[in-house]
Design an enzyme around this catalytic site. Structure first.
Site, PDB file in Angstrom:
ATOM      1  N   GLY A 131       3.959   3.894   5.053  1.00 33.18           N
ATOM      2  CA  GLY A 131       5.166   3.669   5.847  1.00 33.18           C
ATOM      3  C   GLY A 131       5.746   2.282   5.606  1.00 33.18           C
ATOM      4  O   GLY A 131       6.520   1.779   6.410  1.00 33.18           O
ATOM      5  N   LEU A 132       5.378   1.670   4.482  1.00 32.66           N
ATOM      6  CA  LEU A 132       5.864   0.308   4.210  1.00 32.66           C
ATOM      7  C   LEU A 132       6.908   0.281   3.096  1.00 32.66           C
ATOM      8  O   LEU A 132       7.219  -0.780   2.547  1.00 32.66           O
ATOM      9  CB  LEU A 132       4.687  -0.619   3.873  1.00 32.66           C
ATOM     10  CG  LEU A 132       3.633  -0.752   4.984  1.00 32.66           C
ATOM     11  CD1 LEU A 132       2.495  -1.661   4.544  1.00 32.66           C
ATOM     12  CD2 LEU A 132       4.243  -1.283   6.276  1.00 32.66           C
ATOM     13  N   GLY A 133       7.433   1.436   2.761  1.00 27.60           N
ATOM     14  CA  GLY A 133       8.582   1.483   1.853  1.00 27.60           C
ATOM     15  C   GLY A 133       8.261   1.362   0.376  1.00 27.60           C
ATOM     16  O   GLY A 133       9.109   0.947  -0.414  1.00 27.60           O
ATOM     17  N   SER A 134       7.043   1.759  -0.023  1.00 31.34           N
ATOM     18  CA  SER A 134       6.689   1.613  -1.447  1.00 31.34           C
ATOM     19  C   SER A 134       7.559   2.509  -2.336  1.00 31.34           C
ATOM     20  O   SER A 134       7.888   2.124  -3.466  1.00 31.34           O
ATOM     21  CB  SER A 134       5.213   1.927  -1.677  1.00 31.34           C
ATOM     22  OG  SER A 134       4.955   3.282  -1.388  1.00 31.34           O
ATOM     23  N   SER A 135       7.968   3.670  -1.839  1.00 33.29           N
ATOM     24  CA  SER A 135       8.772   4.583  -2.671  1.00 33.29           C
ATOM     25  C   SER A 135      10.137   3.978  -2.971  1.00 33.29           C
ATOM     26  O   SER A 135      10.574   3.934  -4.124  1.00 33.29           O
ATOM     27  CB  SER A 135       8.992   5.910  -1.952  1.00 33.29           C
ATOM     28  OG  SER A 135       7.797   6.387  -1.422  1.00 33.29           O
ATOM     29  N   PRO A 163       0.834  -1.206   0.000  1.00 30.51           N
ATOM     30  CA  PRO A 163       0.000   0.000   0.000  1.00 30.51           C
ATOM     31  C   PRO A 163       0.870   1.258   0.000  1.00 30.51           C
ATOM     32  O   PRO A 163       1.984   1.243   0.517  1.00 30.51           O
ATOM     33  CB  PRO A 163      -0.789  -0.091   1.312  1.00 30.51           C
ATOM     34  CG  PRO A 163      -0.551  -1.442   1.858  1.00 30.51           C
ATOM     35  CD  PRO A 163       0.669  -2.003   1.209  1.00 30.51           C
ATOM     36  N   ASP A 197      15.110   2.375   3.898  1.00 25.56           N
ATOM     37  CA  ASP A 197      14.153   1.740   2.983  1.00 25.56           C
ATOM     38  C   ASP A 197      14.842   1.113   1.783  1.00 25.56           C
ATOM     39  O   ASP A 197      14.532  -0.024   1.400  1.00 25.56           O
ATOM     40  CB  ASP A 197      13.123   2.766   2.494  1.00 25.56           C
ATOM     41  CG  ASP A 197      12.186   3.206   3.600  1.00 25.56           C
ATOM     42  OD1 ASP A 197      12.553   3.053   4.774  1.00 25.56           O
ATOM     43  OD2 ASP A 197      11.092   3.694   3.280  1.00 25.56           O
TER      44      ASP A 197
END
Ligand code: PMV
Length: 352
Positions: free
Chosen positions: A121-125, A117, A168
């Site tokens: 805050g789960l590092g998608s970028s 998602p 990240d």
């Protein structure tokens, strides 16, 4: 060129020390078993065509002219701010590779499929940067090792968002666990943990639309907010930062010892410190509290956290103990996306 390259990378969770890491304190992060994949193949028309699929909550499609100075035609499939954020990292990666390594644009299809998602805050970028760069470098035959991919991706992330810690991109690249201290990244061998991530991704309808478009800058805004407060309460904040540093060190020992009761207690304390510095919005606070009440060993905000003005969007991380099913059910009732995750997954994988 008639070949297809697929690069996939994991999402990350920060277990301990987010925000405090910005001030040189220790933070522990881990890969989780949710992945993002970038597929690069040739297309007949010149230029890059980017397609983003099945990111939880939306999809979009556009034509991207990568070289600077040319007109760019953008065709959003859905006008949603997070979508343009994801694209900014793809565009940034392409431009960086053109400038740094002189890759061409003879006609490239970039397809992104993600289970991560956005703005959670789960590092998608970082995942987008690492996988895009790895796939394009492989496609264009640019030589270099995995460490080079990590530092390329970190450069792009910094360029796109102004500042970024190395956590990240390190996790996306290497998987497993990393401990960050004074900006140095150290890979750790630690046992797998079963956790629940509760993600508030929906923006309340009542939210001001100009605020919604700021969501892409959420981490930056929250980090700046902490800095402002620290300027007023310097010695108090410094004590909080030192406490967090100690928590991270103890948490590493607790994982090594398999002491989940201590680990959970440290998560709860870490959550309290994040609340103290002002990055826990009501919706995330409620998710943590209800998890603790239902019997979780520990529950905390993970990543940058959130703010009520920005809709409370963000994630919590829960060490569920025996209470996993009821915690998941409670999160769903609260309108959050609840995901069972395992830490320590595999890093960058490139397939030809
Ligand atoms: O929510 P994320 O994944 O952007 O995590 C941010 C973590 C911070 O410590 C708040 C900032 C950073 O760069 O380390």
């Amino acid at each position: 060129m008639d070949k297809k390259i697929r690069a996939s990378v994991p999402a990350k969770v920060i277990l301990f020390g987010e925000h405090f890491v910005v001030y040189g304190k220790r933070a522990l992060a881990a890969a989780i078993n949710r992945r993002l994949a970038v597929e690069v193949s040739s297309r007949e028309k010149r230029g890059y065509h980017v397609k983003i699929e099945n990111i939880p909550t939306f999809g979009l499609e556009l034509d991207l002219e990568a070289r600077k100075g040319r007109d760019r035609k953008v065709l959003p499939y859905k006008d949603y701010s997070a979508a343009s954020k994801a694209l900014a990292y793809v565009k940034g990666s392409v431009e960086y590779l053109e400038e740094r390594y002189g890759i061409g644009d003879e006609g490239v299809e970039i397809e992104i499929k993600s289970e991560i998602p956005l703005s959670a805050g789960l590092g998608s970028s970082a995942a987008t940067c690492v996988a895009t760069i790895a796939a394009l470098k492989e496609y264009f035959g640019v030589k270099g090792d995995v460490e080079r991919i990590r530092s390329d991706a970190h450069s792009v992330e910094k360029e796109v968002q102004g500042a970024a810690s190395p956590i990240d991109t390190a996790i996306s690249t290497y998987g497993g666990y990393v401990l960050v201290e004074r900006n140095e990244v150290k890979r750790m061998q630690l046992a797998e943990l079963n956790l629940i991530v509760g993600c508030v991704g929906s923006i309340p309808l009542s939210m001001d639309s100009t605020k919604a478009s700021d969501l892409g800058l959420k981490t930056k805004t929250l980090v700046a907010g902490v800095k402002d407060k620290r300027e007023i309460f310097t010695s108090i904040f410094d004590s909080i930062f030192d406490a967090s540093d100690e928590i991270t060190a103890r948490a590493v020992r607790a994982i090594e010892d398999g002491d989940f009761v201590t680990l959970g207690a440290l998560m709860n304390i870490n959550h309290g410190l994040l609340d103290a510095i002002g990055v826990v919005p009501r919706r995330l606070s409620e998710l943590a509290k209800v998890s603790q009440e239902l019997g979780a060993l520990g529950a905390k905000v993970t990543g940058a956290g959130g703010s009520d003005e920005m809709g409370g969007v963000g994630s919590v991380l829960v060490l569920p103990g025996e209470a996993g099913d009821s915690i998941q059910a409670a999160m769903k009732i609260a309108g959050a996306l609840a995901m069972d995750v395992k830490t320590g997954g595999e890093g960058l994988k490139i397939e030809t």
